[in-house]
Design a protein around this motif. Structure first.
Motif, short mmCIF file in Angstrom:
data_model
loop_
_atom_site.label_atom_id
_atom_site.label_comp_id
_atom_site.label_asym_id
_atom_site.label_seq_id
_atom_site.Cartn_x
_atom_site.Cartn_y
_atom_site.Cartn_z
N ALA A 108 0.92 -1.14 -0.04
CA ALA A 108 -0.09 -0.05 -0.07
C ALA A 108 0.86 1.28 0.25
CB ALA A 108 -0.82 0.05 1.15
N THR A 165 2.29 1.88 -3.24
CA THR A 165 1.54 2.36 -4.29
C THR A 165 1.32 3.80 -4.28
OG1 THR A 165 0.34 0.07 -4.40
CG2 THR A 165 -0.86 1.96 -5.07
N GLU A 217 -4.57 0.56 2.77
CA GLU A 217 -5.11 -0.24 1.73
C GLU A 217 -5.95 1.07 0.88
OE1 GLU A 217 -4.25 -4.68 2.06
OE2 GLU A 217 -5.92 -3.93 2.94
N ARG A 218 -6.92 1.33 1.73
CA ARG A 218 -8.10 2.35 1.18
C ARG A 218 -7.44 3.69 0.77
NH1 ARG A 218 -10.75 0.70 5.92
NH2 ARG A 218 -10.47 2.47 6.83
N GLU A 242 -5.72 2.68 -2.74
CA GLU A 242 -6.97 2.63 -3.72
C GLU A 242 -7.35 4.02 -4.15
OE1 GLU A 242 -9.88 0.29 -1.76
OE2 GLU A 242 -8.90 -1.58 -2.05
N ARG A 243 -7.58 4.98 -3.27
CA ARG A 243 -7.97 6.30 -3.59
C ARG A 243 -6.77 6.86 -4.52
NH1 ARG A 243 -11.41 3.84 -1.35
NH2 ARG A 243 -13.03 4.75 -0.12
N VAL A 256 -4.83 5.60 -6.51
CA VAL A 256 -4.93 4.86 -7.91
C VAL A 256 -5.99 5.52 -8.59
CG1 VAL A 256 -5.38 3.04 -9.08
CG2 VAL A 256 -3.79 2.68 -7.21
N ALA A 257 -7.19 5.81 -7.97
CA ALA A 257 -8.22 6.33 -8.68
C ALA A 257 -7.97 7.52 -8.93
CB ALA A 257 -9.51 6.28 -7.94
#
Length: 363
Positions: free
Chosen positions: A195, A198, A277-278, A281-282, A284-285
Motif C-alpha cells: 500500500a 502504491t 490500503e483504502r 486505492e484512492r 490509484v483512482a
C-alpha cells in the motif's frame, strides 16, 4: 531508512543491508581510485574491502548476511542481479526490514559528535611523518607522508561508519527484520508495504497533489509503528505455541483472556492496515482521473484543428454543439479529478496520527 530498499546506491556513503539497500550484485560505471568496504559477519565485525579500485567499471557482491556497505566511488552503483546462490525472490509474501525513521539521523549525529576535527587528524599525521623521517632519514619523508595520506583517507572514511555500525547494533529495538515476524505478521506487513509503495509511486503523490498529507513523513512512521506491533504479536504467538498442550486446565483458563487480548490487538492493527490500503486505492483512482484530464488537455490543445475541419465541412450550428460537448467533458473530468483527490486525502486522514506505538497485551 525509509521507503523501499534501494536497487541503486549512491557512490559515497554508508548503507545498511536490508534496510537501506538490497543484497545482490552491483556494478558502478567508474571506480577509478575509489574504494568500498563490506561490513560482513555478525554485526559487521568482519570488514572486507577493496582499494584502490582500477579505472572503469567495478562490481561488488553484497551478501544478505552483510551488515553494511561503505562506498566511495565517482558513480552510483546499480543492482544487476541477486546474490549468487540466492533463492528466487518471493512474489507476494516478501517483506523488507523496517527501521525507526529517526534512527539514521540519530546515528549521524552521534558519529559527527564523536569524530575529531580533521585538522587534528592531519596534524597528528604530519607529526608522525616527521618523527619517522628523523629516525629513518630524509629520503623516507615523501614515501612516509604518501603512505600516511593514503591511510588517513581510508581510515577517516571507514572509522565513522564502523562507529555507526556499532551504534546500530546497540539499537536492535529500533528496527524490525523479516525473521522477527511469523507468517501472519509477515502477511500484514507485506500488505502495508504494498500500500505504501502504491501511494509513493502514484502520480498524484509525486506531483504534490496530495498536499494535505506529508507522505514522506507519515507513511514511514505508519510502517514503523505497525511493524513494532506485529513483531510483539509474533513473539507472543510463539510463546503461546510453546505452551500449547503443556498446561493444566487452570493455566489454560488463565491464558484464554490473554489470547483474547492478543486477538483484539490483531484486529486493531488489521484495521490500520486496511486504512492504508483504502488510501492506496484512492491514490490509484486519482491517478486514473489525472491521466484522463491530461489526455483531455492534449485534445483541447488540438481542438482548433477539428474546429476548422468541422467549419469547413458542416454548417456552423453543427459545430457549436460539438465544441460545447467537448467543453462539458473537460469540466466533468476536472470535477472527477477533484473528487478523487479529495477522496484520497480523506482516506489518508483516516490513518491514526503517528505517535507512540499501540501496546499489544503484556508479555
Amino acid at each position: 531508512m525509509t521507503g523501499a530498499v534501494a536497487d541503486v546506491v549512491p557512490g559515497v556513503g554508508t548503507y545498511f543491508v536490508g534496510i537501506d539497500i538490497a543484497p545482490g550484485r552491483y556494478r558502478c560505471a567508474e571506480a577509478r581510485g575509489g574504494w568500498w568496504v563490506r561490513f560482513a559477519g555478525a554485526g559487521g565485525g568482519e570488514p572486507v574491502g577493496s582499494w584502490p579500485l582500477p579505472a572503469g567499471p567495478a562490481e561488488v557482491e553484497i551478501s544478505p548476511t552483510d551488515f553494511a556497505f561503505e562506498t566511495h566511488v565517482a558513480s552510483e552503483w546499480r543492482r544487476i542481479g541477486a546474490p549468487r546462490g540466492a533463492p528466487a525472490r518471493a512474489a507476494d509474501g516478501e517483506v523488507r526490514p523496517v527501521a525507526d525513521p529517526a534512527l539514521r539521523p540519530e546515528l549521524d549525529r552521534l558519529v559527527r559528535r564523536r569524530r575529531p576535527a580533521r585538522w587534528a587528524e592531519a596534524l597528528t599525521l604530519l607529526i608522525a611523518g616527521l618523527g619517522a623521517s628523523s629516525v629513518l632519514g630524509h629520503l623516507w619523508v615523501v614515501p612516509i607522508l604518501l603512505f600516511g595520506v593514503i591511510a588517513w583517507t581510508v581510515l577517516t572514511g571507514v572509522a565513522p561508519n564502523a562507529r555507526r555500525a556499532r551504534e546500530l547494533r546497540r539499537r536492535r529495538d529500533r528496527y524490525v527484520l523479516p525473521e522477527d515476524l511469523d507468517a501472519p505478521a509477515r502477511d500484514l506487513l507485506a500488505r502495508v508495504q504494498r500500500a505504501i509503495d502504491t501511494v509513493e509511486e502514484s502520480m498524484v503523490n509525486r506531483e504534490g497533489l496530495l498536499d494535505s498529507i506529508d507522505n514522506a513523513v507519515t507513511l514511514p512512521r505508519q510502517e514503523w509503528e505497525i511493524a513494532q506491533v506485529l513483531a510483539r504479536q509474533s513473539r507472543l504467538r510463539a510463546r503461546d505455541a510453546e505452551r500449547a498442550g503443556d498446561e493444566v486446565p487452570e493455566v489454560e483458563a488463565a491464558l484464554r483472556p490473554l489470547r483474547a487480548k492478543l486477538e483484539l490487538s490483531v484486529r486493531a492493527v488489521t484495521r490500520r492496515v486496511e486504512a492504508l490500503e483504502r488510501y492506496a486505492e484512492r491514490a490509484v483512482a486519482a491517478d486514473e482521473a489525472l491521466r484522463a484530464q491530461r489526455r483531455l488537455e492534449e485534445l483541447t490543445r488540438d481542438a482548433h484543428e477539428y474546429d476548422a475541419l468541422l467549419a469547413d465541412s458542416a454548417r456552423d450550428e453543427l459545430a457549436v454543439p460539438a465544441i460545447e460537448r467537448l467543453t462539458e467533458q473537460g469540466d466533468a473530468l476536472v470535477r472527477a479529478l477533484r473528487e478523487r483527490l479529495a477522496a484520497a486525502a480523506e482516506a489518508g486522514g483516516d490513518l491514526p496520527p503517528p505517535g507512540p506505538a499501540p501496546e499489544p497485551p503484556g508479555d
